[in-house]
Enzyme design. Structure first.
Site, mmCIF file in Angstrom:
data_model
loop_
_atom_site.group_PDB
_atom_site.id
_atom_site.type_symbol
_atom_site.label_atom_id
_atom_site.label_comp_id
_atom_site.label_asym_id
_atom_site.label_seq_id
_atom_site.Cartn_x
_atom_site.Cartn_y
_atom_site.Cartn_z
ATOM 1 N N HIS A 52 28.060 69.945 65.379
ATOM 2 C CA HIS A 52 29.390 69.498 65.801
ATOM 3 C C HIS A 52 29.612 69.938 67.238
ATOM 4 O O HIS A 52 28.916 70.822 67.750
ATOM 5 C CB HIS A 52 30.460 70.110 64.904
ATOM 6 C CG HIS A 52 30.399 69.633 63.495
ATOM 7 N ND1 HIS A 52 31.388 69.911 62.583
ATOM 8 C CD2 HIS A 52 29.483 68.884 62.825
ATOM 9 C CE1 HIS A 52 31.093 69.371 61.418
ATOM 10 N NE2 HIS A 52 29.935 68.743 61.545
ATOM 11 N N GLU A 54 31.903 71.808 68.619
ATOM 12 C CA GLU A 54 32.226 73.230 68.760
ATOM 13 C C GLU A 54 31.054 74.125 68.365
ATOM 14 O O GLU A 54 30.720 75.066 69.084
ATOM 15 C CB GLU A 54 33.447 73.586 67.900
ATOM 16 C CG GLU A 54 34.661 72.733 68.150
ATOM 17 C CD GLU A 54 34.732 71.473 67.306
ATOM 18 O OE1 GLU A 54 35.802 70.843 67.298
ATOM 19 O OE2 GLU A 54 33.733 71.107 66.649
ATOM 20 N N CYS A 82 36.396 71.859 62.105
ATOM 21 C CA CYS A 82 36.191 71.904 60.658
ATOM 22 C C CYS A 82 36.070 73.363 60.196
ATOM 23 O O CYS A 82 36.114 74.299 60.991
ATOM 24 C CB CYS A 82 34.930 71.127 60.295
ATOM 25 S SG CYS A 82 33.398 71.967 60.805
#
Length: 154
Positions: A52, A54, A82
């Site tokens: 992802h 991040e 998430c």
């Protein structure tokens, strides 16, 4: 420079992620008003469902710099991180998180019920970064809606 400036950069990365065959998520890491690292979602181009925006940013930044404590840093994310990415922010002691669209927005776009993943993770963890949500939210939502109107998540 303000939060909107850095969020604009994260949103630009979310568009770039789509151009590179990935999902529309981007992240920017800032310290003392300087962008020190950026990353876009790369789950398809890296064949890694954990890459992802991040999580990839944290992984790559720490590998490159050797810095493992992010208390003095702010991360800007085009969409609320998430559970996995929020957990990584706990373990790295991220100082501040700013995001655009919320997880509840994303879930609505995907036709599901949502919840604040960051709130659940941070409230139940030893580390709680400062959070500001909803920065350029509508712009982030438009990009998510555009992408997921013709793509399935995951």
């Amino acid at each position: 420079m303000n939060d909107e400036f850095y969020m604009e950069k994260a949103i630009e990365l979310s568009v770039k992620a789509v151009e590179n065959g990935n999902e529309p998520f981007g992240a920017v890491l800032v310290k003392d008003g300087i962008i020190v690292f950026t990353n876009e979602n790369q789950i398809y181009s890296k064949n890694d469902p954990t890459f992802h925006a991040e999580m990839g940013l944290i992984r790559r930044f720490m590998e490159k710099t050797g810095i493992t404590d992010l208390q003095e840093y702010t991360m800007y994310s085009s969409c609320e991180p998430c559970f996995m990415c929020s957990g990584a922010m706990v373990w790295t002691k991220l100082g501040r998180l700013v995001f655009g669209a919320g997880n509840d927005d994303l879930k609505r776009i995907l036709g599901n019920e949502g919840c604040s993943s960051t709130k659940l993770v941070f409230e139940n963890s030893f580390w709680k970064p400062e959070i500001r949500s909803g920065v350029l939210r509508e712009k982030s939502i438009r990009i998510l809606e555009s992408y997921f109107s013709s793509h399935n998540k995951g």
